[in-house]
Design a protein around this motif. Sequence first.
Motif, PDB file in Angstrom:
ATOM      1  N   SER A 135     -26.209 -69.643  56.980  1.00  0.00           N
ATOM      2  CA  SER A 135     -25.893 -69.526  58.404  1.00  0.00           C
ATOM      3  C   SER A 135     -26.187 -70.820  59.148  1.00  0.00           C
ATOM      4  O   SER A 135     -25.378 -71.285  59.963  1.00  0.00           O
ATOM      5  CB  SER A 135     -26.703 -68.372  59.007  1.00  0.00           C
ATOM      6  OG  SER A 135     -26.452 -68.268  60.398  1.00  0.00           O
ATOM      7  N   GLU A 136     -27.317 -71.433  58.856  1.00  0.00           N
ATOM      8  CA  GLU A 136     -27.661 -72.709  59.485  1.00  0.00           C
ATOM      9  C   GLU A 136     -26.652 -73.779  59.140  1.00  0.00           C
ATOM     10  O   GLU A 136     -26.270 -74.584  60.000  1.00  0.00           O
ATOM     11  CB  GLU A 136     -29.070 -73.140  59.035  1.00  0.00           C
ATOM     12  CG  GLU A 136     -30.191 -72.297  59.607  1.00  0.00           C
ATOM     13  CD  GLU A 136     -31.562 -72.745  59.073  1.00  0.00           C
ATOM     14  OE1 GLU A 136     -31.572 -73.715  58.267  1.00  0.00           O
ATOM     15  OE2 GLU A 136     -32.556 -72.136  59.443  1.00  0.00           O
ATOM     16  N   ARG A 138     -23.421 -73.089  61.082  1.00  0.00           N
ATOM     17  CA  ARG A 138     -23.584 -73.390  62.518  1.00  0.00           C
ATOM     18  C   ARG A 138     -23.627 -74.892  62.789  1.00  0.00           C
ATOM     19  O   ARG A 138     -23.158 -75.358  63.819  1.00  0.00           O
ATOM     20  CB  ARG A 138     -24.857 -72.728  63.046  1.00  0.00           C
ATOM     21  CG  ARG A 138     -24.796 -71.200  63.093  1.00  0.00           C
ATOM     22  CD  ARG A 138     -26.057 -70.591  63.681  1.00  0.00           C
ATOM     23  NE  ARG A 138     -26.052 -69.158  63.522  1.00  0.00           N
ATOM     24  CZ  ARG A 138     -25.376 -68.314  64.277  1.00  0.00           C
ATOM     25  NH1 ARG A 138     -24.651 -68.787  65.273  1.00  0.00           N
ATOM     26  NH2 ARG A 138     -25.438 -67.009  64.061  1.00  0.00           N
ATOM     27  N   GLY A 163     -20.235 -75.918  63.403  1.00  0.00           N
ATOM     28  CA  GLY A 163     -19.465 -75.142  64.380  1.00  0.00           C
ATOM     29  C   GLY A 163     -18.588 -74.082  63.764  1.00  0.00           C
ATOM     30  O   GLY A 163     -17.600 -73.652  64.374  1.00  0.00           O
ATOM     31  N   TRP A 164     -18.942 -73.626  62.551  1.00  0.00           N
ATOM     32  CA  TRP A 164     -18.119 -72.618  61.866  1.00  0.00           C
ATOM     33  C   TRP A 164     -18.561 -71.188  62.179  1.00  0.00           C
ATOM     34  O   TRP A 164     -17.956 -70.249  61.723  1.00  0.00           O
ATOM     35  CB  TRP A 164     -18.156 -72.851  60.355  1.00  0.00           C
ATOM     36  CG  TRP A 164     -17.431 -74.094  59.955  1.00  0.00           C
ATOM     37  CD1 TRP A 164     -16.304 -74.615  60.526  1.00  0.00           C
ATOM     38  CD2 TRP A 164     -17.778 -74.979  58.881  1.00  0.00           C
ATOM     39  NE1 TRP A 164     -15.926 -75.775  59.880  1.00  0.00           N
ATOM     40  CE2 TRP A 164     -16.811 -76.017  58.866  1.00  0.00           C
ATOM     41  CE3 TRP A 164     -18.795 -74.996  57.939  1.00  0.00           C
ATOM     42  CZ2 TRP A 164     -16.835 -77.050  57.942  1.00  0.00           C
ATOM     43  CZ3 TRP A 164     -18.830 -76.027  57.019  1.00  0.00           C
ATOM     44  CH2 TRP A 164     -17.861 -77.051  57.016  1.00  0.00           C
ATOM     45  N   LEU A 165     -19.654 -71.049  62.932  1.00  0.00           N
ATOM     46  CA  LEU A 165     -20.094 -69.725  63.394  1.00  0.00           C
ATOM     47  C   LEU A 165     -20.263 -69.779  64.915  1.00  0.00           C
ATOM     48  O   LEU A 165     -20.693 -70.789  65.436  1.00  0.00           O
ATOM     49  CB  LEU A 165     -21.425 -69.324  62.735  1.00  0.00           C
ATOM     50  CG  LEU A 165     -21.365 -68.817  61.302  1.00  0.00           C
ATOM     51  CD1 LEU A 165     -22.761 -68.434  60.842  1.00  0.00           C
ATOM     52  CD2 LEU A 165     -20.440 -67.621  61.172  1.00  0.00           C
ATOM     53  N   LYS A 194     -18.493 -65.113  58.051  1.00  0.00           N
ATOM     54  CA  LYS A 194     -17.254 -65.370  58.790  1.00  0.00           C
ATOM     55  C   LYS A 194     -16.446 -64.090  59.013  1.00  0.00           C
ATOM     56  O   LYS A 194     -15.382 -64.122  59.634  1.00  0.00           O
ATOM     57  CB  LYS A 194     -16.397 -66.380  58.024  1.00  0.00           C
ATOM     58  CG  LYS A 194     -16.995 -67.770  57.939  1.00  0.00           C
ATOM     59  CD  LYS A 194     -16.828 -68.556  59.233  1.00  0.00           C
ATOM     60  CE  LYS A 194     -15.380 -68.924  59.463  1.00  0.00           C
ATOM     61  NZ  LYS A 194     -15.213 -69.692  60.713  1.00  0.00           N
TER      62      LYS A 194
END
Length: 306
Positions: free
Chosen positions: A297-298, A301, A304-306, A274
């Motif tokens: 990371s997955e 995502r 919707g945080w990345l 982040k």
Amino acid sequence: MNRFIEKVTGPVIPLPTPFTSSFEVDHEALYSYVQFLVSNGISNVMTTVGTSRFNLLSESEVKKVNETVVKAADGKAITIVANPTTGGTASAVDFARHAEKIGADLFLAYYPERYYGEENTFQYFKTIHDSVGIGILIHEMPMRNGMGGGNVQYSISLLERLMELKNIVGVKEEALDAEYSNKVVAALKDKAVIIGAGGGMSRYFLRDHDLGSKAFLGGLGNFSPRLELDFFEAMMKGDREKAGRIVNEIELPYFNKVVPIGWHPALKIALNLKGLIKEFERPPMKQPGATDRELVSEALRANGWL
């Protein structure tokens, strides 16, 4: 009336200590991270003996971390700072005095020894209490039994006795036992701040709120303050359906995905992804690997945080 009961409400965010590539404490990153939380509506921040890596820091580093947090919050959030897991009573008093000197709102007192009876435990906290004017929270979690047998919980009678001391104002509840946690909350709800429970999951607040708890240790709020605040606001409005959706459709799936690599390493990776702090950990803490980074990371995502 306990002056902090109405002040310490909602999510209390535990602060991981960031490190540089040479494994020094990254105070610049810590300062900006606290400001990020406060500017996004978080009203309680805490250095804890676990999440804050105090077991990996020297005493002088712990004090400096506590000082950086208080400075960064700048009076815009309740600051709760702790002592490390090592050191005797004199050391704990020293940390409490330092917390008071730097202007922290509360001192989280950790009992570092084995259990040798309630009176011995009581005197430890009373000595700290008698040495400072700052409000004190008990880091309530099972103690190793120095007299044989399994771990020992703080008894309800001991906690009630401690709360009779003017400046002991509450507990960070980490009993690791749902039935016992219920008893703690029910017994202390009208006389103490209760920050519960360990594990960093809003789901515990679904349980504890009905018993009278007003604050909880945050988890996803470390990198998504708005989600944690939305959950708390839903609970305050009695919208259990919305609060339940946040827990069951967002929080639990995320935790189930990342906890197998360890919550603390996963949290550091998430904060790095982040752009909030670097991912480095001080040895022997587990260093983030490529596979772990991809897993976190997955999970980010997916929401919707990345």
